[in-house]
Design a protein around this motif. Structure first.
Motif, PDB file in Angstrom:
ATOM      1  N   GLN A  23       9.559  -1.795  -4.398  1.00 32.65           N
ATOM      2  CA  GLN A  23      10.151  -0.366  -3.875  1.00 32.65           C
ATOM      3  C   GLN A  23      10.033   0.757  -4.502  1.00 32.65           C
ATOM      4  N   ILE A  24       9.464   0.506  -5.976  1.00 32.85           N
ATOM      5  CA  ILE A  24       9.391   1.767  -6.558  1.00 32.85           C
ATOM      6  C   ILE A  24       8.013   1.950  -7.452  1.00 32.85           C
ATOM      7  N   TRP A  25       7.025   0.837  -7.127  1.00 33.83           N
ATOM      8  CA  TRP A  25       5.933   0.676  -8.022  1.00 33.83           C
ATOM      9  C   TRP A  25       5.179   1.993  -7.904  1.00 33.83           C
ATOM     10  N   PRO A  26       4.619   2.494  -9.165  1.00 33.30           N
ATOM     11  CA  PRO A  26       4.039   3.839  -9.306  1.00 33.30           C
ATOM     12  C   PRO A  26       2.590   3.723  -8.583  1.00 33.30           C
ATOM     13  N   ARG A  27       1.955   2.476  -8.979  1.00 29.39           N
ATOM     14  CA  ARG A  27       0.402   2.475  -8.640  1.00 29.39           C
ATOM     15  C   ARG A  27       0.093   1.756  -7.762  1.00 29.39           C
ATOM     16  N   LEU A  28      -0.440   2.284  -6.658  1.00 31.60           N
ATOM     17  CA  LEU A  28      -0.655   1.536  -5.596  1.00 31.60           C
ATOM     18  C   LEU A  28      -2.077   1.679  -4.873  1.00 31.60           C
ATOM     19  N   PRO A  29      -2.716   0.757  -4.306  1.00 23.50           N
ATOM     20  CA  PRO A  29      -2.311  -0.582  -3.736  1.00 23.50           C
ATOM     21  C   PRO A  29      -2.078  -1.406  -4.884  1.00 23.50           C
ATOM     22  N   MET A  30      -0.932  -2.311  -4.660  1.00 17.74           N
ATOM     23  CA  MET A  30      -0.734  -3.429  -5.756  1.00 17.74           C
ATOM     24  C   MET A  30      -0.644  -4.885  -5.166  1.00 17.74           C
ATOM     25  N   VAL A  31      -0.850  -5.612  -6.173  1.00  9.07           N
ATOM     26  CA  VAL A  31      -0.615  -7.129  -5.620  1.00  9.07           C
ATOM     27  C   VAL A  31       0.216  -7.633  -6.545  1.00  9.07           C
ATOM     28  N   PHE A  32       1.463  -8.179  -5.970  1.00  7.65           N
ATOM     29  CA  PHE A  32       2.678  -8.719  -6.990  1.00  7.65           C
ATOM     30  C   PHE A  32       2.566 -10.259  -6.845  1.00  7.65           C
ATOM     31  N   GLY A  33       3.359 -10.930  -7.090  1.00  5.52           N
ATOM     32  CA  GLY A  33       3.510 -12.351  -7.416  1.00  5.52           C
ATOM     33  C   GLY A  33       3.497 -12.804  -8.703  1.00  5.52           C
ATOM     34  N   HIS A  34       4.674 -13.611  -9.167  1.00  7.26           N
ATOM     35  CA  HIS A  34       4.383 -13.897 -10.514  1.00  7.26           C
ATOM     36  C   HIS A  34       5.243 -15.386 -10.597  1.00  7.26           C
ATOM     37  N   GLU A  35       5.036 -16.238  -9.475  1.00  5.65           N
ATOM     38  CA  GLU A  35       5.541 -17.560  -9.642  1.00  5.65           C
ATOM     39  C   GLU A  35       4.543 -18.389  -9.115  1.00  5.65           C
ATOM     40  N   ALA A  52       7.442 -11.965   6.294  1.00  4.44           N
ATOM     41  CA  ALA A  52       8.457 -12.606   6.977  1.00  4.44           C
ATOM     42  C   ALA A  52       9.338 -13.410   5.801  1.00  4.44           C
ATOM     43  N   ALA A  53       8.485 -13.949   4.954  1.00  3.72           N
ATOM     44  CA  ALA A  53       9.356 -14.849   3.916  1.00  3.72           C
ATOM     45  C   ALA A  53      10.090 -13.859   3.040  1.00  3.72           C
ATOM     46  N   ALA A  54       9.228 -12.497   2.947  1.00  7.76           N
ATOM     47  CA  ALA A  54       9.837 -11.779   1.806  1.00  7.76           C
ATOM     48  C   ALA A  54      11.274 -11.100   2.735  1.00  7.76           C
ATOM     49  N   GLN A  55      11.239 -10.813   3.952  1.00  8.39           N
ATOM     50  CA  GLN A  55      12.358 -10.537   4.539  1.00  8.39           C
ATOM     51  C   GLN A  55      13.413 -11.355   4.777  1.00  8.39           C
ATOM     52  N   LEU A 104      10.406  -8.403  -4.812  1.00 11.43           N
ATOM     53  CA  LEU A 104      10.729  -7.515  -3.874  1.00 11.43           C
ATOM     54  C   LEU A 104      11.521  -5.936  -4.357  1.00 11.43           C
ATOM     55  N   GLY A 105      12.027  -6.021  -5.562  1.00  9.35           N
ATOM     56  CA  GLY A 105      12.409  -4.840  -5.973  1.00  9.35           C
ATOM     57  C   GLY A 105      11.313  -3.925  -6.689  1.00  9.35           C
ATOM     58  N   ALA A 106      10.496  -4.561  -7.245  1.00 10.95           N
ATOM     59  CA  ALA A 106       9.362  -3.713  -7.840  1.00 10.95           C
ATOM     60  C   ALA A 106       8.527  -3.079  -6.845  1.00 10.95           C
ATOM     61  N   GLU A 137       0.712  -1.157   0.166  1.00 13.73           N
ATOM     62  CA  GLU A 137       0.200   0.009   0.094  1.00 13.73           C
ATOM     63  C   GLU A 137       0.793   1.237   0.112  1.00 13.73           C
ATOM     64  N   SER A 138       2.061   1.182   0.166  1.00 12.17           N
ATOM     65  CA  SER A 138       3.093   2.279   0.026  1.00 12.17           C
ATOM     66  C   SER A 138       4.449   1.893  -0.568  1.00 12.17           C
ATOM     67  N   ALA A 139       5.048   2.781  -1.419  1.00  9.50           N
ATOM     68  CA  ALA A 139       6.291   2.220  -1.822  1.00  9.50           C
ATOM     69  C   ALA A 139       7.269   1.770  -0.784  1.00  9.50           C
ATOM     70  N   GLY A 140       7.678   0.510  -0.963  1.00 13.17           N
ATOM     71  CA  GLY A 140       8.666  -0.004   0.006  1.00 13.17           C
ATOM     72  C   GLY A 140       8.127  -0.669   1.305  1.00 13.17           C
ATOM     73  N   GLY A 141       6.716  -0.528   1.195  1.00 17.10           N
ATOM     74  CA  GLY A 141       5.984  -1.089   2.305  1.00 17.10           C
ATOM     75  C   GLY A 141       5.872  -2.408   2.457  1.00 17.10           C
ATOM     76  N   PRO A 142       5.333  -3.008   3.722  1.00 15.98           N
ATOM     77  CA  PRO A 142       5.077  -4.483   3.632  1.00 15.98           C
ATOM     78  C   PRO A 142       3.845  -5.162   2.718  1.00 15.98           C
ATOM     79  N   PHE A 143       3.971  -6.379   2.946  1.00 15.15           N
ATOM     80  CA  PHE A 143       2.644  -6.845   2.297  1.00 15.15           C
ATOM     81  C   PHE A 143       1.861  -7.362   3.268  1.00 15.15           C
ATOM     82  N   THR A 144       0.652  -6.870   3.171  1.00 15.20           N
ATOM     83  CA  THR A 144      -0.293  -6.822   4.283  1.00 15.20           C
ATOM     84  C   THR A 144      -1.570  -7.720   3.490  1.00 15.20           C
ATOM     85  N   LEU A 145      -2.062  -8.634   4.392  1.00 16.93           N
ATOM     86  CA  LEU A 145      -3.253  -9.187   4.051  1.00 16.93           C
ATOM     87  C   LEU A 145      -4.392  -8.544   4.171  1.00 16.93           C
TER      88      LEU A 145
END
Length: 361
Positions: A48-60, A343-346, A44-46, A9-17
């Motif tokens: 930090q810089i993603w311009p459109r939030l909130p965002m759901v990542f994951g590609h595996e 925790a997994a991301a960290q 993890l890199g994306a 929900e914020s650039a570089g912020g945590p993954f929040t369920l």
């Protein structure tokens, strides 16, 4: 439908369920219930810089098809699938068996945060939630995917299947699809993360002499366990290129950089023997290197996306190699429940683990 997703929900912020709403599949779309999802450093890199939030990542992602749109012909509900990158299927690169270089691929289909018409598959309280990352956004209990990035799989634990969609495919594909080394050749891998170690095991499977260079001791140990003849910390030697050349009797024929770091790329160029090839896999910005070295040694420098793979063809090949015991990528994986995604991301960011894979109960 109401699902649970890990929002940034914020650039570089945590993954929040959070509870969010997911659209049903349009004619060309596929609804997948996730059973596992790998965490990649691209995620993890994306964030930090993603311009459109909130965002759901994951590609595996890996999961079970729950519903398909009316135009989908290759999959049916109940199919087990591994999710990979998306491609258009109609541009010149796609029709010439090079979908990793799809003309619409990087932006419109994989990294816009929306469908191609600008709509989002996700929302919360009536407001858009961005996603569609690599045509999936698999950090969620369910995802919308497409025929081009769904690969039907059989008899493989989804925890093992998930990383095949990007990390393993990229590293192994760089070796098997791009460099194609012979058994009497040598190869050095700079950066022994998930991608680099996948390259190591693929090269070992080809009978190559393999060297890994990485500052993290635990990763060097895994590289040697996978069959690398040597693995060393670049800080422990005065001249990395000279050390590699010494081990390979004049320099390897092949080098892979997974770091994207200019200094490391220069080391790889210096290490290669005459007429060698460097594959650039790591994401970076700019790099400077000695053009005269490249010219006088007759080197090739090759960028590689997703291991130059066609997922529907290459992922089954990876599964076959795994079943033969020649690609033991299970050695890279540490499972975490989806509820522990941050925790997994960290753990991944701190190099505590190589490839965390989320599991869905």
């Amino acid at each position: 439908m109401r699902i649970q997703a890990a929002l940034v929900e914020s650039a570089g912020g945590p993954f929040t369920l959070r509870d969010v709403d997911l659209d049903g599949p349009r004619p060309d779309e596929i609804l997948v219930r996730l059973t596992a999802a790998g965490i990649c450093h691209t995620d993890l890199g994306a964030r930090q810089i993603w311009p459109r939030l909130p965002m759901v990542f994951g590609h595996e992602g890996a999961g079970i098809v729950e519903a398909v749109g009316s135009a989908v012909t290759t999959l049916t509900p109940g199919d087990s699938v591994c999710l990979s990158y998306r491609s258009c299927g109609s541009c010149g690169h796609c029709t010439s068996a090079q979908p990793a270089y799809c003309e619409a691929g990087i932006n419109a289909l994989n990294a816009s945060g929306t469908r191609t018409d600008g709509s989002t598959t996700l929302s919360r309280d009536g407001q858009p939630v961005f996603g569609n990352f690599f045509g999936q956004s698999s950090f969620a209990t369910h995802a919308i995917a497409y025929e081009s990035n769904c690969v039907k799989i059989h008899d493989l634990d989804p925890v093992l299947a998930a990383p095949l969609g990007c990390g393993v495919q990229t590293g192994a594909g760089t070796v098997l699809n791009v460099l194609r080394p012979t058994a009497d050749s040598s190869l050095v891998v700079f950066g022994a993360g998930g991608v680099g170690l996948s390259a190591v095991m693929a090269a070992v499977a080809q009978g190559c002499t393999v060297i890994a260079v990485d500052p993290v001791a635990s990763r060097r140990a895994v590289a040697q366990d996978l069959g690398a003849v040597a693995a060393f910390d670049p800080a422990d030697v005065d001249d990395v290129a000279a050390a590699v050349r010494d081990i390979t009797s004049g320099g390897p024929q092949y080098a892979i950089d997974t770091t994207g770091q200019p200094a490391v790329i220069s080391q790889a160029i210096a290490a290669l023997r005459q007429r060698g090839t460097l594959a650039l896999v790591g994401i970076g910005t700019t790099a400077q290197f000695d053009i005269m070295t490249v010219l006088t040694k007759g080197l090739q420098i090759r960028g590689v996306i997703e291991g130059d793979s066609i997922p529907q063809e290459f992922i089954p090949r990876l599964i076959t190699l795994h079943k033969q015991g020649r690609l033991p990528f299970e050695k890279l994986i540490t499972p975490y429940p989806f509820s522990e995604i941050d925790a997994a991301a960290q753990a991944a960011a701190s190099n505590e683990v190589i490839k965390p894979v989320l599991t869905f109960g």
